[in-house]
Design a protein around this motif. Sequence first.
Motif, PDB file in Angstrom:
ATOM      1  N   ALA A  53       0.843  -1.205   0.000  1.00  0.00           N
ATOM      2  CA  ALA A  53       0.000   0.000   0.000  1.00  0.00           C
ATOM      3  C   ALA A  53       0.872   1.247   0.000  1.00  0.00           C
ATOM      4  CB  ALA A  53      -0.929  -0.023   1.209  1.00  0.00           C
ATOM      5  N   SER A  54       1.994   1.198   0.753  1.00  0.00           N
ATOM      6  CA  SER A  54       2.868   2.389   0.808  1.00  0.00           C
ATOM      7  C   SER A  54       3.531   2.616  -0.547  1.00  0.00           C
ATOM      8  CB  SER A  54       3.905   2.238   1.915  1.00  0.00           C
ATOM      9  OG  SER A  54       5.022   1.494   1.466  1.00  0.00           O
ATOM     10  N   LEU A  55       3.813   1.539  -1.271  1.00  0.00           N
ATOM     11  CA  LEU A  55       4.353   1.702  -2.631  1.00  0.00           C
ATOM     12  C   LEU A  55       3.340   2.429  -3.514  1.00  0.00           C
ATOM     13  CD1 LEU A  55       6.011  -1.759  -3.476  1.00  0.00           C
ATOM     14  CD2 LEU A  55       7.165   0.389  -2.968  1.00  0.00           C
ATOM     15  N   ARG A  98       0.855   4.331  -2.530  1.00  0.00           N
ATOM     16  CA  ARG A  98       0.672   5.704  -2.039  1.00  0.00           C
ATOM     17  C   ARG A  98       1.793   6.604  -2.554  1.00  0.00           C
ATOM     18  NH1 ARG A  98       2.745   8.424   2.055  1.00  0.00           N
ATOM     19  NH2 ARG A  98       3.893   6.620   2.818  1.00  0.00           N
ATOM     20  N   ARG A  99       3.026   6.075  -2.529  1.00  0.00           N
ATOM     21  CA  ARG A  99       4.149   6.908  -2.951  1.00  0.00           C
ATOM     22  C   ARG A  99       4.150   7.128  -4.468  1.00  0.00           C
ATOM     23  NH1 ARG A  99       9.038   4.326   0.452  1.00  0.00           N
ATOM     24  NH2 ARG A  99       7.802   2.437   0.236  1.00  0.00           N
ATOM     25  N   ARG A 100       3.678   6.127  -5.223  1.00  0.00           N
ATOM     26  CA  ARG A 100       3.577   6.346  -6.672  1.00  0.00           C
ATOM     27  C   ARG A 100       2.564   7.444  -6.963  1.00  0.00           C
ATOM     28  NH1 ARG A 100       3.557   0.445  -7.291  1.00  0.00           N
ATOM     29  NH2 ARG A 100       5.757  -0.126  -7.428  1.00  0.00           N
ATOM     30  N   ILE A 101       1.455   7.421  -6.223  1.00  0.00           N
ATOM     31  CA  ILE A 101       0.439   8.465  -6.430  1.00  0.00           C
ATOM     32  C   ILE A 101       1.018   9.835  -6.057  1.00  0.00           C
ATOM     33  CG2 ILE A 101      -1.780   9.338  -5.587  1.00  0.00           C
ATOM     34  CD1 ILE A 101      -2.600   6.337  -5.303  1.00  0.00           C
ATOM     35  N   LEU A 102       1.753   9.863  -4.925  1.00  0.00           N
ATOM     36  CA  LEU A 102       2.368  11.127  -4.504  1.00  0.00           C
ATOM     37  C   LEU A 102       3.323  11.668  -5.564  1.00  0.00           C
ATOM     38  CD1 LEU A 102       3.169  10.827  -0.708  1.00  0.00           C
ATOM     39  CD2 LEU A 102       2.124  12.773  -1.867  1.00  0.00           C
ATOM     40  N   LEU A 103       4.090  10.778  -6.175  1.00  0.00           N
ATOM     41  CA  LEU A 103       4.997  11.208  -7.244  1.00  0.00           C
ATOM     42  C   LEU A 103       4.203  11.809  -8.394  1.00  0.00           C
ATOM     43  CD1 LEU A 103       7.844   8.545  -7.673  1.00  0.00           C
ATOM     44  CD2 LEU A 103       8.026  10.887  -6.839  1.00  0.00           C
ATOM     45  N   ALA A 104       3.086  11.169  -8.742  1.00  0.00           N
ATOM     46  CA  ALA A 104       2.257  11.694  -9.828  1.00  0.00           C
ATOM     47  C   ALA A 104       1.727  13.080  -9.464  1.00  0.00           C
ATOM     48  CB  ALA A 104       1.114  10.732 -10.125  1.00  0.00           C
ATOM     49  N   VAL A 105       1.296  13.224  -8.206  1.00  0.00           N
ATOM     50  CA  VAL A 105       0.784  14.533  -7.761  1.00  0.00           C
ATOM     51  C   VAL A 105       1.904  15.576  -7.837  1.00  0.00           C
ATOM     52  CG1 VAL A 105      -0.087  15.816  -5.767  1.00  0.00           C
ATOM     53  CG2 VAL A 105      -1.002  13.540  -6.292  1.00  0.00           C
ATOM     54  N   LEU A 106       3.089  15.199  -7.388  1.00  0.00           N
ATOM     55  CA  LEU A 106       4.225  16.124  -7.448  1.00  0.00           C
ATOM     56  C   LEU A 106       4.511  16.536  -8.893  1.00  0.00           C
ATOM     57  CD1 LEU A 106       6.913  14.807  -4.936  1.00  0.00           C
ATOM     58  CD2 LEU A 106       5.706  16.986  -4.878  1.00  0.00           C
ATOM     59  N   ALA A 107       4.395  15.568  -9.801  1.00  0.00           N
ATOM     60  CA  ALA A 107       4.635  15.881 -11.214  1.00  0.00           C
ATOM     61  C   ALA A 107       3.626  16.904 -11.706  1.00  0.00           C
ATOM     62  CB  ALA A 107       4.571  14.599 -12.050  1.00  0.00           C
ATOM     63  N   VAL A 108       2.361  16.714 -11.321  1.00  0.00           N
ATOM     64  CA  VAL A 108       1.324  17.663 -11.733  1.00  0.00           C
ATOM     65  C   VAL A 108       1.617  19.048 -11.150  1.00  0.00           C
ATOM     66  CG1 VAL A 108      -1.122  18.236 -11.482  1.00  0.00           C
ATOM     67  CG2 VAL A 108      -0.434  15.884 -12.018  1.00  0.00           C
ATOM     68  N   VAL A 109       2.012  19.073  -9.874  1.00  0.00           N
ATOM     69  CA  VAL A 109       2.339  20.350  -9.227  1.00  0.00           C
ATOM     70  C   VAL A 109       3.487  21.039  -9.962  1.00  0.00           C
ATOM     71  CG1 VAL A 109       3.290  21.391  -7.128  1.00  0.00           C
ATOM     72  CG2 VAL A 109       1.488  19.672  -6.956  1.00  0.00           C
ATOM     73  N   ALA A 110       4.502  20.243 -10.338  1.00  0.00           N
ATOM     74  CA  ALA A 110       5.658  20.825 -11.031  1.00  0.00           C
ATOM     75  C   ALA A 110       5.235  21.425 -12.375  1.00  0.00           C
ATOM     76  CB  ALA A 110       6.739  19.759 -11.224  1.00  0.00           C
ATOM     77  N   VAL A 111       4.373  20.712 -13.099  1.00  0.00           N
ATOM     78  CA  VAL A 111       3.909  21.219 -14.404  1.00  0.00           C
ATOM     79  C   VAL A 111       3.090  22.496 -14.205  1.00  0.00           C
ATOM     80  CG1 VAL A 111       2.401  20.743 -16.356  1.00  0.00           C
ATOM     81  CG2 VAL A 111       3.987  18.990 -15.550  1.00  0.00           C
ATOM     82  N   LEU A 112       2.203  22.482 -13.206  1.00  0.00           N
ATOM     83  CA  LEU A 112       1.387  23.671 -12.936  1.00  0.00           C
ATOM     84  C   LEU A 112       2.279  24.857 -12.580  1.00  0.00           C
ATOM     85  CD1 LEU A 112      -1.679  22.286 -10.948  1.00  0.00           C
ATOM     86  CD2 LEU A 112      -1.604  23.159 -13.304  1.00  0.00           C
ATOM     87  N   ALA A 113       3.289  24.620 -11.733  1.00  0.00           N
ATOM     88  CA  ALA A 113       4.190  25.699 -11.322  1.00  0.00           C
ATOM     89  C   ALA A 113       4.918  26.270 -12.539  1.00  0.00           C
ATOM     90  CB  ALA A 113       5.195  25.188 -10.285  1.00  0.00           C
TER      91      ALA A 113
END
Lengths: 353, 265
Positions: free
Chosen positions: A18-20, A22-37
């Motif tokens: 589950a933590s794997l 969760r962390r993959r999803i977090l990476l995806a969210v970070l990627a979206v944040v980076a693109v938005l920024a």
Amino acid sequence: MSVALSDGTTAAIAGYRASLRRRRILLAVLAVVAVLAFLIDIAVGPSLLTVGDALGALFNPDGATPLARTVVWQARLPPAIMAVLVGMALAAAGAEMQTILNNPLASPFTLGISSAAACGAALAIVLGLAIPGLPARWAVSGNAFLFAFASVALLQVVIRFRGAGVETLVLLGIALVFTFNAIVALIQFVASQDALQQLVFWTLGSLGRTQWDGIALVALVLVCVIPFSWRAAWRLTVLRLGEERARGLGVDIGALRFAALLRISLLAAAAVAMVGTIGFIGLVAPHVARLLLGEDHRFLLPGSLLCGAAVMSLAATASEMLVRGAVLPLGIVTALVGLPVFMALILGGRRRG
Amino acid sequence: MSDLVLSDVTAGYRARPVLRGLSCGPIPSGCVTALVGPNAAGKSTLLRAIAGLVQAKGSIRFGAHELVGMSSRQRAHHLAFMPQALPQDTGLSVIEALLGAWRALPDGMVRGSDAALLDRVGRVLDRLGLGHLGMLSLQSLSGGQRQMVALAQAIIRDPPLLLLDEPTSALDLRRQLEVMGLLAELAREGRTVIVVLHDLSLASRWADHLLVVDQGAAHSFGPSEAVLTPAMLDEVYGVEARIEACSRGGRTLLIDGVSARRPAA
């Protein structure tokens, strides 16, 4: 698979899976944040263009006015791309530096890379000394890169030759910082008013000098270096358990540290050479990534890259927004924004685990 | 099935030789051999020399392989070493630490799907009774729990030669017995298990063989009953001691006091 595992173990392994996820999803969210920024960085700027016009010119250049097209593609896009690349380079270098020095407060500049780069830049700006054969507009960047890279190479030689450990490495790095700072001060002392101003502006760090070939160079360094970081991810992870233990598990610490320092020096030297000294990104981005994703370097390394890109884009935006009509030097903004974030991390930290 | 043979092993740290031409063996596979000896005798250094953490001269042969001069990558195929120091503070979870112990191996050995690896991790966790700790970070564990994780890291790769430096130093009485029992079990499966132990009672009870290291050389080596004698304890440790038959049949070590002759410093 043959023998059934106990309930506790089965639950723990399910938790790990589950933590794997969760962390993959977090990476995806970070990627979206980076693109938005990144998009925000392009959309916002010190000209009369509206956000809609700017984004329109970016995604549909043919439909935009010539003015919007020029502003976005020639004035805003190069620094915005450079911000992302430099953020990634410094964050990746910071993450590896913190691991190999076994110190979460280390940054790519801990061992004197930025001081060395400033020294090289000062030689070029004030005394006109440069690498022969390099075009004049590359003199400062070329010198900065050479000095930054050479300073780490020097440390490498010393620790290889003497077989020294982490403490010696850090002490030598600090000695280098002071040495280079003294040389820079000496050069400043003899510099003309005009050269002094240029030098000070260079050390503040700025994206304003961005050229497409500089972008290509930083991108090239990233593309060449990051796959090797990725290959070392598990060995770096195991190093987090302590040097002796990692060695007991067959990790060649000397070789690992040598290769990591080589990667750090390339990444940090390329970044500093292009944009000057921009602090805190290399410290804060890996820190944030670690808080979000843990210390498994398969997640920490890409997480640091994305955090570095996002934080740098936001800082670049802030540097254009804070004072109306002026672009503050980026190094000042990252330090001013980074310091409180960092203090909050230190004071609020140590709660994981 | 490989024996370990040490011939004229010299090793040490800068300007401080610790092992001075130590020869011993063959240390047989299939049983537990305890390294014992007074402080600073060179027990840990010997273990670290075999593991390749300290440069050694001489010859350390494991089966058909000469370990001296072998790279750490190659060595990792033959052995695992558990250092005395406990894992440091880190946010890594126990499962991540075990996966790392496996994945950090030289390239040729890290193949295998994640599912198969996690199954392997699970079996090691179960064998050591650590399943409930799997998702906790190492920095949240007690010293004894960390030591158990360190042991799990050493055995997860299933190496033929297992080198353990004081694996029970942080453990309570029951865990000590459990770990020594586990080491005996691992040895019976055909491995060569060498363990540094400070506690002579524990060593004499659980180790099949004792290697007494004194002043950087092998003082004596052989079956525990043969090696653990009042004469050896007097000579090496400088204590007066008796080995008495226990009412339940075992042998008990009784220390009476400091012996008249002082051991060489």
